[in-house]
Structure formats: structure tokens, C-alpha cells
Scaffold this active site. Structure first.
Site, PDB file in Angstrom:
ATOM      1  N   SER A   1      -0.506  -3.934  -5.854  1.00 16.93           N
ATOM      2  CA  SER A   1      -1.212  -4.179  -4.599  1.00 16.93           C
ATOM      3  C   SER A   1      -2.638  -3.644  -4.679  1.00 16.93           C
ATOM      4  CB  SER A   1      -0.466  -3.451  -3.481  1.00 16.93           C
ATOM      5  OG  SER A   1      -1.256  -3.360  -2.332  1.00 16.93           O
TER       6      SER A   1
ATOM      7  N   TYR B   1       3.251   4.590  -0.019  1.00 13.53           N
ATOM      8  CA  TYR B   1       3.465   3.231  -0.548  1.00 13.53           C
ATOM      9  C   TYR B   1       2.535   2.991  -1.739  1.00 13.53           C
ATOM     10  CZ  TYR B   1       2.871  -1.845  -0.869  1.00 13.53           C
ATOM     11  OH  TYR B   1       2.764  -3.131  -1.337  1.00 13.53           O
TER      12      TYR B   1
ATOM     13  N   LYS C   1       3.241   2.470  -5.937  1.00 12.74           N
ATOM     14  CA  LYS C   1       2.747   1.392  -6.812  1.00 12.74           C
ATOM     15  C   LYS C   1       2.031   1.991  -8.040  1.00 12.74           C
ATOM     16  CE  LYS C   1       4.035  -2.237  -4.400  1.00 12.74           C
ATOM     17  NZ  LYS C   1       5.135  -3.089  -4.887  1.00 12.74           N
TER      18      LYS C   1
HETATM   19  P1  NAD Z   1       9.328  -8.840   1.357  1.00 13.94           P
HETATM   20  O1  NAD Z   1       9.822  -7.642   2.077  1.00 13.94           O
HETATM   21  O2  NAD Z   1       9.308 -10.138   2.080  1.00 13.94           O
HETATM   22  O3  NAD Z   1      10.140  -9.046   0.006  1.00 13.94           O
HETATM   23  C1  NAD Z   1      10.713  -7.974  -0.708  1.00 13.94           C
HETATM   24  C2  NAD Z   1      12.170  -8.316  -0.956  1.00 13.94           C
HETATM   25  O4  NAD Z   1      12.766  -7.249  -1.690  1.00 13.94           O
HETATM   26  C3  NAD Z   1      12.969  -8.498   0.324  1.00 13.94           C
HETATM   27  O5  NAD Z   1      13.649  -9.736   0.270  1.00 13.94           O
HETATM   28  C4  NAD Z   1      13.950  -7.307   0.335  1.00 13.94           C
HETATM   29  O6  NAD Z   1      15.179  -7.658   0.932  1.00 13.94           O
HETATM   30  C5  NAD Z   1      14.056  -6.996  -1.149  1.00 13.94           C
HETATM   31  N1  NAD Z   1      14.342  -5.578  -1.452  1.00 13.94           N
HETATM   32  C6  NAD Z   1      13.723  -4.475  -0.983  1.00 13.94           C
HETATM   33  N2  NAD Z   1      14.279  -3.362  -1.519  1.00 13.94           N
HETATM   34  C7  NAD Z   1      15.239  -3.789  -2.385  1.00 13.94           C
HETATM   35  C8  NAD Z   1      16.153  -3.137  -3.250  1.00 13.94           C
HETATM   36  N3  NAD Z   1      16.194  -1.788  -3.332  1.00 13.94           N
HETATM   37  N4  NAD Z   1      16.982  -3.891  -4.002  1.00 13.94           N
HETATM   38  C9  NAD Z   1      16.972  -5.245  -3.923  1.00 13.94           C
HETATM   39  N5  NAD Z   1      16.144  -5.919  -3.103  1.00 13.94           N
HETATM   40  C10 NAD Z   1      15.284  -5.195  -2.355  1.00 13.94           C
HETATM   41  O7  NAD Z   1       7.873  -8.485   0.796  1.00 13.94           O
HETATM   42  P2  NAD Z   1       6.784  -9.417   0.114  1.00 13.94           P
HETATM   43  O8  NAD Z   1       5.630  -9.515   1.030  1.00 13.94           O
HETATM   44  O9  NAD Z   1       7.414 -10.631  -0.419  1.00 13.94           O
HETATM   45  O10 NAD Z   1       6.338  -8.451  -1.062  1.00 13.94           O
HETATM   46  C11 NAD Z   1       6.838  -8.592  -2.383  1.00 13.94           C
HETATM   47  C12 NAD Z   1       6.190  -7.527  -3.246  1.00 13.94           C
HETATM   48  O11 NAD Z   1       4.770  -7.676  -3.190  1.00 13.94           O
HETATM   49  C13 NAD Z   1       6.477  -6.090  -2.786  1.00 13.94           C
HETATM   50  O12 NAD Z   1       6.697  -5.305  -3.929  1.00 13.94           O
HETATM   51  C14 NAD Z   1       5.200  -5.683  -2.082  1.00 13.94           C
HETATM   52  O13 NAD Z   1       4.998  -4.291  -2.162  1.00 13.94           O
HETATM   53  C15 NAD Z   1       4.155  -6.452  -2.857  1.00 13.94           C
HETATM   54  N6  NAD Z   1       2.929  -6.716  -2.084  1.00 13.94           N
HETATM   55  C16 NAD Z   1       3.010  -7.389  -0.905  1.00 13.94           C
HETATM   56  C17 NAD Z   1       1.855  -7.601  -0.158  1.00 13.94           C
HETATM   57  C18 NAD Z   1       1.901  -8.312   1.155  1.00 13.94           C
HETATM   58  O14 NAD Z   1       0.954  -8.177   1.957  1.00 13.94           O
HETATM   59  N7  NAD Z   1       2.937  -9.084   1.465  1.00 13.94           N
HETATM   60  C19 NAD Z   1       0.611  -7.137  -0.622  1.00 13.94           C
HETATM   61  C20 NAD Z   1       0.564  -6.472  -1.847  1.00 13.94           C
HETATM   62  C21 NAD Z   1       1.741  -6.273  -2.571  1.00 13.94           C
HETATM   63  N1  UFG Z   2      -5.554  -5.797  11.955  1.00 11.60           N
HETATM   64  C1  UFG Z   2      -5.803  -5.834  13.312  1.00 11.60           C
HETATM   65  N2  UFG Z   2      -4.730  -5.936  14.151  1.00 11.60           N
HETATM   66  C2  UFG Z   2      -3.445  -6.019  13.707  1.00 11.60           C
HETATM   67  C3  UFG Z   2      -3.205  -5.991  12.317  1.00 11.60           C
HETATM   68  C4  UFG Z   2      -4.287  -5.873  11.461  1.00 11.60           C
HETATM   69  O1  UFG Z   2      -6.946  -5.752  13.754  1.00 11.60           O
HETATM   70  O2  UFG Z   2      -2.519  -6.095  14.520  1.00 11.60           O
HETATM   71  C5  UFG Z   2      -6.696  -5.717  11.023  1.00 11.60           C
HETATM   72  C6  UFG Z   2      -6.699  -4.458  10.166  1.00 11.60           C
HETATM   73  O3  UFG Z   2      -7.354  -3.412  10.828  1.00 11.60           O
HETATM   74  C7  UFG Z   2      -7.423  -4.947   8.910  1.00 11.60           C
HETATM   75  C8  UFG Z   2      -7.020  -6.415   8.807  1.00 11.60           C
HETATM   76  O4  UFG Z   2      -6.598  -6.788  10.116  1.00 11.60           O
HETATM   77  O5  UFG Z   2      -8.815  -4.888   9.101  1.00 11.60           O
HETATM   78  C9  UFG Z   2      -5.881  -6.673   7.831  1.00 11.60           C
HETATM   79  O6  UFG Z   2      -4.796  -5.803   8.150  1.00 11.60           O
HETATM   80  P1  UFG Z   2      -3.337  -6.024   7.513  1.00 11.60           P
HETATM   81  O7  UFG Z   2      -2.439  -5.001   8.137  1.00 11.60           O
HETATM   82  O8  UFG Z   2      -2.946  -7.447   7.624  1.00 11.60           O
HETATM   83  O9  UFG Z   2      -3.580  -5.750   5.969  1.00 11.60           O
HETATM   84  P2  UFG Z   2      -4.079  -4.450   5.193  1.00 11.60           P
HETATM   85  O10 UFG Z   2      -5.300  -4.847   4.412  1.00 11.60           O
HETATM   86  O11 UFG Z   2      -4.214  -3.290   6.102  1.00 11.60           O
HETATM   87  O12 UFG Z   2      -2.878  -4.144   4.218  1.00 11.60           O
HETATM   88  C10 UFG Z   2      -2.165  -5.188   3.533  1.00 11.60           C
HETATM   89  C11 UFG Z   2      -0.717  -4.748   3.343  1.00 11.60           C
HETATM   90  C12 UFG Z   2      -0.657  -3.602   2.366  1.00 11.60           C
HETATM   91  C13 UFG Z   2      -1.351  -4.000   1.088  1.00 11.60           C
HETATM   92  C14 UFG Z   2      -2.781  -4.409   1.371  1.00 11.60           C
HETATM   93  C15 UFG Z   2      -3.491  -4.865   0.129  1.00 11.60           C
HETATM   94  O13 UFG Z   2      -0.139  -4.355   4.573  1.00 11.60           O
HETATM   95  O14 UFG Z   2       0.687  -3.306   2.086  1.00 11.60           O
HETATM   96  O15 UFG Z   2      -2.790  -5.484   2.312  1.00 11.60           O
HETATM   97  O16 UFG Z   2      -2.771  -5.841  -0.518  1.00 11.60           O
HETATM   98  F1  UFG Z   2      -1.357  -2.954   0.257  1.00 11.60           F
END
Ligand code: NAD
Ligand code: UFG
Length: 345
Positions: free
Chosen positions: A130, A154, A158
Site C-alpha cells: 500500500s 496497518y 505492510k
Molecule cells: P477486502 O477486505 O475487500 O479483501 C480482503 C479479503 O481478505 C477479504 O475477502 C477477507 O475476507 C479476506 N481475509 C482477511 N483476513 C483473512 C485471513 N486471515 N484469512 C483469509 N482471508 C482473510 O480488501 P481489499 O480492498 O480487496 O484489499 C486487498 C488487499 O489490498 C489488502 O491486503 C489491503 O491491505 C490491500 N490494499 C487495499 C487498498 C484499498 O484501498 N482497498 C489500498 C492499498 C492496499
Molecule cells: N475523505 C473525506 N471524507 C470521508 C472519507 C475520506 O473527506 O468520509 C477524504 C480523506 O480525508 C482523504 C481522501 O478523502 O483526503 C481519501 O480518503 P480515503 O479514506 O478514501 O483514503 P486514504 O488515502 O486515507 O487511505 C486509503 C486506504 C488506506 C491505504 C491508502 C493508500 O484507506 O488503507 O489509501 O493506498 F493505505
């Protein structure tokens, strides 16, 4: 260097948001997928939707990544060639309240996966990292060699995982003629994934009140939440609101296929940013969403959210150069697809 076969891929967290979208692309490419998920943040109903989208039935194992024996058995029984590791917990605020739970699932879970892969001799791994590992950016756009600096459990989880992967990949690098038996690992540092599959059948549907911007916007538009709270309009950005690099989840999904391709002939550990390289403010996101969907998004400006940074966007030259991949979908398409999914729920 030997090309390694990549016919069957295990997706941990494969029923989740990014995993399910990636599964559609892999299946469309003719790659067999095995989805491994404990369903703690996903629904089994995604399976039928994947079958509707791809006309293929993915294999599903309900299991926890901390269960090394089940993982080892699964890798062996399905003759898996490589793993894309999405499974993990991802809510920043929750990680501050429950750090050990986060280290357990994310770090402990990955350690368990790596043990299982070692036992089953599966040595190709793509890891969901991330942009949060960069902390508060020291310069923009953020390159892969930007210093890392986690500011919450978190992000620390990572970084711990990336370090394990770096150390593991070094084991086989002693010899310059690394063979197909060496580890091939990529950490993909996602920026802000949004949007949904064009079918509207799968998308992001968090349980409870969403933490992230796009899932919140679509619920306000739908009327299930009264208004968006804009966290601060006094940042040093173009309009005072936070700026992020939003990337369409389908672009992200294709990035995983490109990464698997790269790992076919590259051993060792590799790191790539996956973003568009463009910074979008919260106000720009609201305006674009309203313009392309015709829905109203009422909002109120409230104080900054603790831990938020002003601006984050990626430099994406490395992934373009090494994989020929780049994001192609516009902000309009991200908004339209997110709304299309939400309005079918
Ligand atoms: P998500 O929660 O939709 O998907 C994660 C999946 O992993 C879920 O289906 C959950 O049931 C499963 N899971 C969690 N813990 C588990 C465990 N111990 N064993 C088996 N399954 C498990 O999240 P996502 O948005 O699809 O994210 C996928 C990956 O990408 C994550 O590792 C997250 O940290 C990373 N990531 C996501 C974002 C984002 O904004 N969505 C940004 C950066 C990184
Ligand atoms: N924001 C609002 N109102 C809300 C939610 C978000 O104003 O209700 C704003 C935040 O302040 C930020 C922007 O929208 O400026 C994006 O916020 P997000 O919560 O959507 O995303 P972040 O960049 O804070 O974080 C996300 C994931 C993290 C990940 C990161 C980088 O939540 O897990 O992107 O990949 F690590």
C-alpha cells in the site's frame, strides 16, 4: 533464464474487493484461479457473480491464511504455480485500536503463507502492499525509492511483510544464474483503488459505515447516509481538500496480470507503485461524481481526520518501463462504475 508456467494461481482474499476483480481478469486470460478466503470481510455470493461474469466456475476454499496446514494442502492439491496475496485487514483506524489483531492477520498470516509456499515449493508471489508505507510524503510524485515510514499499525504490518519478502527473496540470489527454483516476489504498492467491474455485479461494499471516500459518496448519493463529511478544507492543496491518486480497480487488476508476466522471467524481490500519477482532490471527486452520475452528493466540511496527509500521488514510470502497464480508465469511469454497482445493490 527459464520461463515458469503460470496456469493456476491461488488468490488469498480472493472474494474481497480487489481479489474478486483480479479473478475476473485472470479467468478471462485463461488462467485457473483458486480463491482462498475466510469470509471475514467478504460474501460467498461473490462466487456466483464471478461465474456469471466469466462463464467459469472458480474453485473456492474457505480458510484462514493463518492455517498453514490447510494452505499447504490447498497449494499441493491444486498444483498451484503462484500466489497473489490479497488477504488481510485494511482499516487504518481499526488497526490503531486493535494492533495485535492486525499483526496477527497481516504479518502472522503472511508468515504462515510463506511457510506453506516453501513446503509446497510454490515460489511465485505477488503481494498487496500500500502507498501508506510512504507515510507523510517528503516529495511528490512518490517514487518507489521514496523513504518508507509507517504512521499506524496497518502500515507497519505492510512494511514488516515487505521486509520478510525482501529477506526471503535474497536467499536464492547468491548465485547469479538463479533458476526456476528461486523465489520471485513482487510488492505492489496500491494508491487509492476505486470503482467496480463494468457488469455492476462486483464492487466495493464495506460492512457498516465506510471509512473511504468513494464508498461513502455512493451511499450519500443513494440516500443511505445523509451527507459526506469532508475532512478538512484547509490543506495546502489546490482547493484545500486532501489530494489522492485514485485508480480504477480494473486497471489495478490488469496490473496483477502484468506482474505475473514479469515474474515469469525475473527472480528476486521487485516493488512497483500502482496508481495513475494524477492527484485528485475531495472536491474534484464530488463534482465529477455529480456530473457523470447526475446524483447529488451533499457534504459538510468538518475538521481534518487524525492521521490524514494532505497529498499523495504516485510516480508510475517504473511499472510502465518494466511491465508496459499503465492505468487507462478516467475518473469519470471510476465514478460511473462505482455508482452502477451501488445502484444495483
Ligand atoms: P477486502 O477486505 O475487500 O479483501 C480482503 C479479503 O481478505 C477479504 O475477502 C477477507 O475476507 C479476506 N481475509 C482477511 N483476513 C483473512 C485471513 N486471515 N484469512 C483469509 N482471508 C482473510 O480488501 P481489499 O480492498 O480487496 O484489499 C486487498 C488487499 O489490498 C489488502 O491486503 C489491503 O491491505 C490491500 N490494499 C487495499 C487498498 C484499498 O484501498 N482497498 C489500498 C492499498 C492496499
Ligand atoms: N475523505 C473525506 N471524507 C470521508 C472519507 C475520506 O473527506 O468520509 C477524504 C480523506 O480525508 C482523504 C481522501 O478523502 O483526503 C481519501 O480518503 P480515503 O479514506 O478514501 O483514503 P486514504 O488515502 O486515507 O487511505 C486509503 C486506504 C488506506 C491505504 C491508502 C493508500 O484507506 O488503507 O489509501 O493506498 F493505505
Amino acid at each position: 533464464m527459464n520461463f515458469v508456467p503460470l496456469k493456476k494461481i491461488l488468490l488469498t482474499g480472493g472474494l474481497g474487493y480487489i481479489g474478486s476483480h483480479t479473478a475476473t481478469v485472470l479467468m478471462d486470460e485463461g488462467i485457473e484461479v483458486v480463491l482462498y478466503d475466510n469470509l471475514c470481510n467478504a460474501s460467498e455470493s461473490v462466487l456466483a457473480r464471478l461465474e456469471t461474469i466469466t462463464s467459469k466456475k472458480p474453485s473456492f476454499i474457505r480458510g484462514d491464511i493463518r492455517d498453514t496446514d490447510l494452505l499447504t494442502k490447498t497449494l499441493r492439491a491444486h498444483s498451484i504455480d503462484g500466489v497473489i496475496h490479497f488477504a488481510g485487514l485494511k482499516a487504518v483506524a481499526e488497526s490503531v485500536a486493535k494492533p495485535i489483531v492486525y499483526y496477527d492477520h497481516n504479518v502472522g498470516g503472511t508468515m504462515s503463507l510463506l511457510k506453506a509456499m516453501g513446503q509446497a515449493q510454490v515460489k511465485i508471489l505477488v503481494f498487496s502492499s500500500s502507498a501508506t508505507v510512504y507515510g507523510n510524503p517528503q516529495f511528490l510524485p512518490i517514487t518507489e525509492d521514496h523513504p518508507v515510514g509507517a504512521t499506524n499499525p496497518y502500515a507497519h504490518s505492510k512494511l514488516h511483510i515487505e521486509q520478510m519478502l525482501i529477506d526471503l527473496a535474497k536467499v536464492d540470489q547468491i548465485s547469479s544464474d538463479a533458476t526456476s527454483s528461486a523465489w520471485r516476489i513482487a510488492s505492489l504498492r496500491y494508491f487509492n483503488p476505486v470503482g467496480a467491474h463494468e457488469s455492476g455485479l462486483i464492487g466495493e461494499n464495506p460492512k457498516g459505515i465506510p471509512d473511504n471516500l468513494m464508498p461513502y459518496i455512493v451511499r450519500v448519493a443513494q440516500g443511505s447516509l445523509p451527507h459526506l463529511k469532508v475532512f478538512g478544507d484547509d490543506y495546502e492543496t489546490k482547493d484545500g481538500t486532501g489530494v489522492r491518486d485514485y485508480i480504477h480497480v480494473m486497471d489495478l487488476a490488469y496490473g496483477h496480470v502484468a506482474t505475473l508476466d514479469l515474474l515469469r522471467n525475473h527472480t528476486g524481490w521487485h516493488v512497483f507503485n500502482l496508481g495513475t500519477g494524477v492527484g485528485i482532490s475531495v472536491f474534484e471527486m464530488i463534482k465529477t461524481f455529480e456530473a457523470v452520475t447526475g446524483q447529488n452528493v451533499s457534504y459538510r466540511v468538518v475538521p481534518r481526520r487524525a492521521g490524514d496527509i494532505a497529498t499523495s500521488y504516485a510516480k508510475v514510470d517504473k511499472v510502465r518501463k518494466h511491465m508496459g502497464w499503465r492505468a487507462t480508465q478516467s475518473l469519470d469511469e471510476m465514478c460511473v462504475s462505482a455508482w452502477n454497482f451501488q445502484s444495483q445493490l
